[in-house]
Design a protein around this motif. Sequence first.
Motif, PDB file in Angstrom:
ATOM      1  N   GLY A 117      14.822  10.170  -4.157  1.00 37.64           N
ATOM      2  CA  GLY A 117      14.250  11.406  -3.617  1.00 37.64           C
ATOM      3  C   GLY A 117      12.743  11.455  -3.656  1.00 37.64           C
ATOM      4  N   SER A 118      12.114  10.412  -4.143  1.00 34.16           N
ATOM      5  CA  SER A 118      10.656  10.387  -4.241  1.00 34.16           C
ATOM      6  C   SER A 118      10.005  10.510  -2.869  1.00 34.16           C
ATOM      7  N   LYS A 119       8.896  11.248  -2.809  1.00 37.40           N
ATOM      8  CA  LYS A 119       8.190  11.475  -1.551  1.00 37.40           C
ATOM      9  C   LYS A 119       7.079  10.452  -1.336  1.00 37.40           C
ATOM     10  N   SER A 159       1.203  13.425  -7.877  1.00 33.14           N
ATOM     11  CA  SER A 159       0.552  14.697  -8.217  1.00 33.14           C
ATOM     12  C   SER A 159      -0.600  15.042  -7.277  1.00 33.14           C
ATOM     13  N   GLY A 160      -0.989  14.084  -6.432  1.00 40.61           N
ATOM     14  CA  GLY A 160      -2.070  14.337  -5.489  1.00 40.61           C
ATOM     15  C   GLY A 160      -3.449  14.056  -6.030  1.00 40.61           C
ATOM     16  N   LEU A 177       0.874  -1.181   0.000  1.00 42.96           N
ATOM     17  CA  LEU A 177       0.000   0.000   0.000  1.00 42.96           C
ATOM     18  C   LEU A 177       0.909   1.228   0.000  1.00 42.96           C
ATOM     19  N   ILE A 178       0.907   1.975  -1.107  1.00 41.18           N
ATOM     20  CA  ILE A 178       1.826   3.102  -1.280  1.00 41.18           C
ATOM     21  C   ILE A 178       1.079   4.421  -1.108  1.00 41.18           C
ATOM     22  N   VAL A 179       1.657   5.309  -0.324  1.00 38.62           N
ATOM     23  CA  VAL A 179       1.068   6.636  -0.086  1.00 38.62           C
ATOM     24  C   VAL A 179       2.178   7.685  -0.137  1.00 38.62           C
ATOM     25  N   ARG A 180       1.789   8.975  -0.090  1.00 38.45           N
ATOM     26  CA  ARG A 180       2.781  10.037   0.006  1.00 38.45           C
ATOM     27  C   ARG A 180       3.351  10.101   1.425  1.00 38.45           C
TER      28      ARG A 180
END
Length: 254
Positions: free
Chosen positions: A197-199, A175-176, A121-124
């Motif tokens: 560097g990905s958030k 991108s949200g 499960l991937i999130v910001r």
Amino acid sequence: MKKLNAVLLLGLSLAAVAAQADDLADIRKAGVLKIGTEGTYAPFTYHNAAGELTGFDVEIGQAIAKRLGVRPQFVEGKWDGLIAGLDVKRYDVVINEVAVTDARRQKYDFSTPYIVSKAVLIVRDDNRDIKRFEDLKGRKSANTLTSNFGKLAQRYGAEIVPTQGFNESVALLESGRVETTINDSLSFLDFKKKQPGSKLKVAATEASGEASAVLLRKGSPELKAAIDKALAAIKADGSYQKISYKYFGADVSR
């Protein structure tokens, strides 16, 4: 006459078993392990900027061949016909992230698994609300509709925003436009390796995963045993971990 027929049938059966069990002997006699692979599936099997075949599965194949005392010869083919190429003996094995399934076990043999993929499960990074799969209810998740990951998100009550694959799903998340995506742990490790560097982060991981292994024709027990021994050896001496960290930055064997 019945006894004679039984003897003949027994002789034919033993000869068939001997012929099948001879795969390893034939490989060592030829000095080559022929390996079927796609060559278009990064980071597992692909061509680098210099046009050379490389990737995680390629290096695993090279390591196995080395421990069998032969050289690897990669035979590339499209996924749709890759497994079928084993039936007509285009190669001795297939090393191409082939998932171990009950349906495939009916027709083929597998080595011990050498890599495991899990749903993540991937999130910001700044997301504090989604911490487990159960938190997906009513959330927007970027996924391909027909994938197992998309179906999993739907089972947890997510609203699916359709995409064409991992890259598009991640782009929408960054991108949200969505709050999450459920995807392949190996794909995410590869992504983070290339874009440290990905958030984005992993909020949760499925307990069980899908194992992949070397695919062989049925009836080659010596070859299977030799490949299993080779896989155990490269894990014991650290060769596997070196390859794994090179492509994923983690140990992906479990």
